[in-house]
Design a protein around this motif. Structure first.
Motif, PDB file in Angstrom:
ATOM      1  N   GLU A   1      76.049   9.705   9.890  1.00 53.05           N
ATOM      2  CA  GLU A   1      74.749  10.310   9.586  1.00 53.05           C
ATOM      3  C   GLU A   1      73.721   9.252   9.225  1.00 53.05           C
ATOM      4  N   MET A   2      74.199   8.226   8.534  1.00 48.39           N
ATOM      5  CA  MET A   2      73.298   7.134   8.167  1.00 48.39           C
ATOM      6  C   MET A   2      72.764   6.467   9.428  1.00 48.39           C
ATOM      7  N   PHE A   3      73.657   6.306  10.379  1.00 47.67           N
ATOM      8  CA  PHE A   3      73.271   5.703  11.652  1.00 47.67           C
ATOM      9  C   PHE A   3      72.278   6.599  12.387  1.00 47.67           C
TER      10      PHE A   3
ATOM     11  N   LEU B   1      70.304   8.860  11.195  1.00 47.85           N
ATOM     12  CA  LEU B   1      69.009   8.934  10.527  1.00 47.85           C
ATOM     13  C   LEU B   1      68.219   7.643  10.700  1.00 47.85           C
ATOM     14  N   THR B   2      68.911   6.519  10.623  1.00 45.49           N
ATOM     15  CA  THR B   2      68.207   5.252  10.791  1.00 45.49           C
ATOM     16  C   THR B   2      67.642   5.147  12.196  1.00 45.49           C
ATOM     17  N   TYR B   3      68.456   5.524  13.156  1.00 39.88           N
ATOM     18  CA  TYR B   3      67.973   5.464  14.538  1.00 39.88           C
ATOM     19  C   TYR B   3      66.806   6.427  14.735  1.00 39.88           C
TER      20      TYR B   3
END
Lengths: 178, 192
Positions: A16-18, A20-22
């Motif tokens: 999810e962090m990935f 959201l960052t993307y």
């Protein structure tokens, strides 16, 4: 960072962090550029930068040897997706000459939480992947190109990435030194 | 894609996705994970992009902070829904605990190391993290000594706090690893 022996089994992070960052990166690009095509290009360029570095990690981790044919390359690319994104796209739709295939994504963590607004229909949201493949393959002397021909964000059932082999690069002159 | 425009200028889209994003389950129990190396490279691209777009270090930090904020705002609902059944925190300390424990666990897979309050100022709190995920592979050039790319995470925290009604500013500093300094507005402290 000190190298730690052969401890190459990488740590994982929550996807999810990935995602959201993307997503934040893409929306920032959409804010900064007027033209959606420019955003697609920029994403591809970023992917390229990622790809040329990611291939090192891939080779070190998998101890891969030279591919005999493009079919083997396709399998390596599939393996790459499994290692880095935790997904296994299907390889299908080989062209008769064997130089073109499709990667079919049924799930893709990058698409989680994503919805395209109406004014972004030309945006290729995952275009970073085309850059990654291009960059990674260029570093092993393969010139390839790829493009999305189906996209789940645009209502298709699957996301399809068409990968085409162009040529083997003969003289590997580092970029900018020719 | 085709779209038809009616007389009042409202565009009606003809694309009808089969399943909208709202039809997808929100509570996926299966935790999907991806390689940290790929994340690091993606983050590096984000940092480089912000750097190229700005002419000075403060401008660069602001930009990264803003990108973080756009993420933070999106973290609130889903995390309160998953962790607290949708019930928001209204007490300052509980809110900070929620960030330190639940939120951090959800996005970084572990709790934040420490939460402290400044001795001399009741408006200031510190969240301390030994090694921040985003700083794992980043080395800061000497001429940019004070730059900490965890300002991105600080932006996230700030957006979470602000959108939950705790007006504050959050910055990132190099101290015992990475320290996020949270400075609350007077009114937040006054209401207790």
């Amino acid at each position: 960072m000190a190298r730690q022996g052969n401890k190459l089994d990488s740590k994982k992070v929550n996807s999810e962090m990935f995602t959201l960052t993307y997503g934040a990166l893409v929306s920032q690009l959409m804010k900064d550029y007027d033209n959606v095509e420019d955003v697609n290009k920029q994403l591809d360029r970023m992917g390229y930068n990622i790809g040329i570095r990611l291939i090192e990690d891939f080779l070190a981790r998998t101890q891969s040897t030279r591919c005999q044919d493009f079919k083997e390359t396709a399998e390596k690319i599939q393996l790459g997706f499994r290692i880095y994104l935790g997904i296994s796209p299907n390889i299908s739709n080989w062209s008769a000459s064997g130089d073109e295939f499709s990667l079919i994504f049924e799930t893709n963590p990058m698409l989680e939480f994503v919805e395209l607004p109406d004014n972004c229909t030309n945006l290729k949201y995952c275009n970073v992947l085309t850059g990654v493949l291009r960059g990674a393959c260029e570093m092993i002397q393969l010139d390839i190109t790829s493009k999305f021909i189906q996209d789940q964000l645009k209502g298709d059932n699957v996301t399809e990435l068409r990968v085409k082999f162009i040529k083997t690069i003969q003289d590997a002159i580092p970029a900018g030194e020719d | 894609m085709n779209s038809s425009t009616n007389t009042t200028g409202i565009t009606i889209s003809v694309i009808q996705p089969k399943t909208s994003i709202l039809d997808k389950p929100i509570n996926t129990k299966v935790k999907h994970e991806i390689s940290i190396n790929l994340y690091a490279l993606l983050f590096s691209e984000l940092v480089q992009y912000c750097q190229n777009k700005s002419s000075s270090v403060p401008e660069f930090q602001t930009k990264l902070h803003e990108v973080g904020q756009s993420i933070g705002a999106k973290l609130i609902d889903i995390n309160f829904y998953r962790e607290k059944n949708g019930k928001r925190e209204i007490k300052l300390l509980n809110m900070l605990q929620f960030i330190k424990i639940n939120l951090w666990k959800n996005i970084f897979g572990k709790e934040c190391d420490k939460l402290e309050r400044a001795n001399d100022d009741e408006r200031t709190y510190y969240l301390i993290e030994q090694d921040s995920l985003v700083n794992k592979f980043i080395s800061v050039p000497k001429d940019k000594g004070s730059l900490n790319c965890a300002i991105f995470v600080a932006g996230m925290v700030e957006a979470v706090l602000n959108n939950c009604g705790f007006k504050s500013t959050v910055t990132a500093h190099w101290h015992k690893g990475t320290t996020y300094m949270i400075q609350f507005d007077e009114q937040v402290i006054a209401r207790g």
